[in-house]
Structure formats: structure tokens, C-alpha cells
Write a protein that holds these residues in place. Structure first.
Motif, mmCIF file in Angstrom:
data_model
loop_
_atom_site.group_PDB
_atom_site.id
_atom_site.type_symbol
_atom_site.label_atom_id
_atom_site.label_comp_id
_atom_site.label_asym_id
_atom_site.label_seq_id
_atom_site.Cartn_x
_atom_site.Cartn_y
_atom_site.Cartn_z
ATOM 1 N N GLU A 9 0.939 -1.336 0.043
ATOM 2 C CA GLU A 9 -0.136 -0.151 0.028
ATOM 3 C C GLU A 9 0.873 1.222 -0.042
ATOM 4 O O GLU A 9 0.470 2.070 -0.484
ATOM 5 N N VAL A 12 2.248 1.668 -3.439
ATOM 6 C CA VAL A 12 1.363 2.308 -4.373
ATOM 7 C C VAL A 12 1.311 3.765 -4.075
ATOM 8 O O VAL A 12 1.140 4.556 -5.100
ATOM 9 N N SER A 15 4.330 5.769 -5.399
ATOM 10 C CA SER A 15 4.716 5.696 -6.837
ATOM 11 C C SER A 15 3.976 6.787 -7.526
ATOM 12 O O SER A 15 2.875 7.259 -7.441
ATOM 13 N N ILE A 20 5.616 -0.008 -9.853
ATOM 14 C CA ILE A 20 6.209 0.182 -8.587
ATOM 15 C C ILE A 20 7.576 -0.470 -8.771
ATOM 16 O O ILE A 20 7.762 -1.813 -9.016
ATOM 17 N N LEU A 47 1.230 -7.595 -9.971
ATOM 18 C CA LEU A 47 1.098 -7.208 -8.247
ATOM 19 C C LEU A 47 0.853 -8.492 -7.669
ATOM 20 O O LEU A 47 1.631 -8.651 -6.584
#
Length: 67
Positions: A9, A12, A15, A20, A47
Motif C-alpha cells: 500500500e 502504491v 509511486s 512500482i 502485483l
């Protein structure tokens, strides 16, 4: 498991684009400063696959440490 979710998290949120990179992951997850990286960096991995690989490596590492 929750720690891994928090790491992802955070990556994310930090980024700037749609990918990522390993620079957004903590050293122990990305394998910096250790002899063996926890996660292999595959450019085409989703992911979900990255999280699954990371979880697997963490579990195997803990099992080896605990015999």
C-alpha cells in the motif's frame, strides 16, 4: 501478511506512475543489504504475483530460521 499489505500500500501511494520499482520497497523486501534478495524482480509480474513470491520467500525464510 498484514506487514506485506502495508508495504505494498505504501509503495502504491508513493509511486508516481503505473509501476512500482524496487526503490519503493524496504531494504529487507527488495534484498538490498542481504546476501540473497527476498524477491526476484520480474518486469512482467503482476502485483499479485509479486506479493505471492514475496510471501513465499518470507515464509520459507522463517521456517528455515525456526528449523
Amino acid at each position: 501478511m498484514r506487514e506485506l499489505e502495508n508495504v505494498m500500500e505504501r509503495a502504491v501511494v508513493l509511486s508516481l506512475g503505473t509501476e512500482i520499482g524496487p526503490e519503493l520497497l524496504p531494504d529487507q523486501i527488495a534484498g538490498r543489504g542481504t546476501s540473497m534478495p527476498i524477491m526476484e524482480h520480474r518486469g512482467d509480474a503482476s502485483l499479485f504475483e509479486i506479493m505471492e513470491d514475496c510471501e513465499r520467500h518470507i515464509i520459507v525464510d522463517m521456517l528455515e530460521k525456526c528449523s
